[in-house]
Design a protein around this motif. Structure first.
Motif, PDB file in Angstrom:
ATOM      1  N   UNK A   1      11.251  44.908  77.138  1.00  0.00           N
ATOM      2  CA  UNK A   1      12.574  44.314  77.345  1.00  0.00           C
ATOM      3  C   UNK A   1      12.973  44.408  78.805  1.00  0.00           C
ATOM      4  N   UNK A   2      12.758  45.557  79.417  1.00  0.00           N
ATOM      5  CA  UNK A   2      13.131  45.753  80.826  1.00  0.00           C
ATOM      6  C   UNK A   2      12.323  44.814  81.731  1.00  0.00           C
ATOM      7  N   UNK A   3      11.031  44.690  81.463  1.00  0.00           N
ATOM      8  CA  UNK A   3      10.189  43.800  82.264  1.00  0.00           C
ATOM      9  C   UNK A   3      10.606  42.339  82.088  1.00  0.00           C
ATOM     10  N   UNK A   4      10.954  41.978  80.862  1.00  0.00           N
ATOM     11  CA  UNK A   4      11.403  40.615  80.588  1.00  0.00           C
ATOM     12  C   UNK A   4      12.669  40.304  81.386  1.00  0.00           C
ATOM     13  N   UNK A   5      13.611  41.229  81.377  1.00  0.00           N
ATOM     14  CA  UNK A   5      14.849  41.031  82.136  1.00  0.00           C
ATOM     15  C   UNK A   5      14.551  40.914  83.624  1.00  0.00           C
ATOM     16  N   UNK A   6      13.660  41.770  84.118  1.00  0.00           N
ATOM     17  CA  UNK A   6      13.310  41.748  85.538  1.00  0.00           C
ATOM     18  C   UNK A   6      12.675  40.405  85.911  1.00  0.00           C
ATOM     19  N   UNK A   7      11.789  39.893  85.060  1.00  0.00           N
ATOM     20  CA  UNK A   7      11.136  38.609  85.328  1.00  0.00           C
ATOM     21  C   UNK A   7      12.133  37.458  85.330  1.00  0.00           C
ATOM     22  N   UNK A   8      13.197  37.614  84.558  1.00  0.00           N
ATOM     23  CA  UNK A   8      14.239  36.583  84.512  1.00  0.00           C
ATOM     24  C   UNK A   8      15.238  36.738  85.654  1.00  0.00           C
TER      25      UNK A   8
ATOM     26  N   UNK B   1      17.308  39.236  86.040  1.00  0.00           N
ATOM     27  CA  UNK B   1      18.553  39.841  85.541  1.00  0.00           C
ATOM     28  C   UNK B   1      18.525  41.350  85.728  1.00  0.00           C
ATOM     29  N   UNK B   2      19.674  41.895  86.040  1.00  0.00           N
ATOM     30  CA  UNK B   2      19.843  43.340  86.154  1.00  0.00           C
ATOM     31  C   UNK B   2      19.984  43.918  84.745  1.00  0.00           C
TER      32      UNK B   2
ATOM     33  N   UNK C   1      23.272  47.823  79.572  1.00  0.00           N
ATOM     34  CA  UNK C   1      23.234  48.316  78.196  1.00  0.00           C
ATOM     35  C   UNK C   1      23.338  47.140  77.224  1.00  0.00           C
ATOM     36  N   UNK C   2      24.257  46.226  77.487  1.00  0.00           N
ATOM     37  CA  UNK C   2      24.468  45.088  76.587  1.00  0.00           C
ATOM     38  C   UNK C   2      23.233  44.188  76.511  1.00  0.00           C
ATOM     39  N   UNK C   3      22.639  43.872  77.669  1.00  0.00           N
ATOM     40  CA  UNK C   3      21.464  42.999  77.679  1.00  0.00           C
ATOM     41  C   UNK C   3      20.281  43.638  76.968  1.00  0.00           C
ATOM     42  N   UNK C   4      20.051  44.924  77.236  1.00  0.00           N
ATOM     43  CA  UNK C   4      18.911  45.609  76.616  1.00  0.00           C
ATOM     44  C   UNK C   4      19.131  45.735  75.117  1.00  0.00           C
ATOM     45  N   UNK C   5      20.334  46.159  74.732  1.00  0.00           N
ATOM     46  CA  UNK C   5      20.636  46.345  73.309  1.00  0.00           C
ATOM     47  C   UNK C   5      20.483  45.036  72.535  1.00  0.00           C
ATOM     48  N   UNK C   6      20.892  43.932  73.137  1.00  0.00           N
ATOM     49  CA  UNK C   6      20.822  42.634  72.466  1.00  0.00           C
ATOM     50  C   UNK C   6      19.382  42.189  72.229  1.00  0.00           C
ATOM     51  N   UNK C   7      18.467  42.624  73.084  1.00  0.00           N
ATOM     52  CA  UNK C   7      17.070  42.185  72.966  1.00  0.00           C
ATOM     53  C   UNK C   7      16.202  43.142  72.153  1.00  0.00           C
ATOM     54  N   UNK C   8      16.716  44.299  71.821  1.00  0.00           N
ATOM     55  CA  UNK C   8      15.934  45.287  71.068  1.00  0.00           C
ATOM     56  C   UNK C   8      15.914  44.938  69.586  1.00  0.00           C
TER      57      UNK C   8
ATOM     58  N   UNK D   1      14.831  53.467  84.800  1.00  0.00           N
ATOM     59  CA  UNK D   1      14.212  52.214  85.244  1.00  0.00           C
ATOM     60  C   UNK D   1      14.656  51.881  86.674  1.00  0.00           C
ATOM     61  N   UNK D   2      15.953  52.048  86.937  1.00  0.00           N
ATOM     62  CA  UNK D   2      16.476  51.723  88.263  1.00  0.00           C
ATOM     63  C   UNK D   2      15.964  52.692  89.323  1.00  0.00           C
TER      64      UNK D   2
END
Length: 97
Positions: A13-20, A22-23, A26-33, A49-50
């Protein structure tokens, strides 16, 4: 208590956000889990991660089926078994007649 390692899912999930571009929040990670993760674990993961561009090993309690779901499954099983018993009894009475 049984646990489940979700480190790889969090990393993905973190790598996917980084590739997109996006920072991670909590909301973005939780939504994709797919697996529910407690807030403190999400916060610690995002901080790690940061700071280190890595995800620490995270384990969460295994989800057990809800009692209502278990009851429904049991009721369906009992109904199927009763139907089977009735059919078997009917076959036996036909053979003895």
């Amino acid at each position: 208590m049984l646990t489940q390692d979700i480190t790889k899912e969090l990393e993905a999930v973190m790598e996917q956000l980084q590739q997109q571009g996006k920072e991670p929040t909590v909301a973005l990670v939780k939504a994709r889990m797919k697996t529910p993760v407690p807030m403190p674990a999400l916060i610690a993961t995002i901080k790690s991660w940061k700071n280190a561009n890595g995800v620490p090993k995270i384990e969460v309690a295994l989800q057990t089926p809800k009692e209502d779901d278990r009851i429904t499954v049991l009721e369906n099983t009992v109904a199927k078994l009763l139907d089977r018993i009735e059919r078997l009894e009917a076959q036996m009475s036909e053979k003895t007649s």
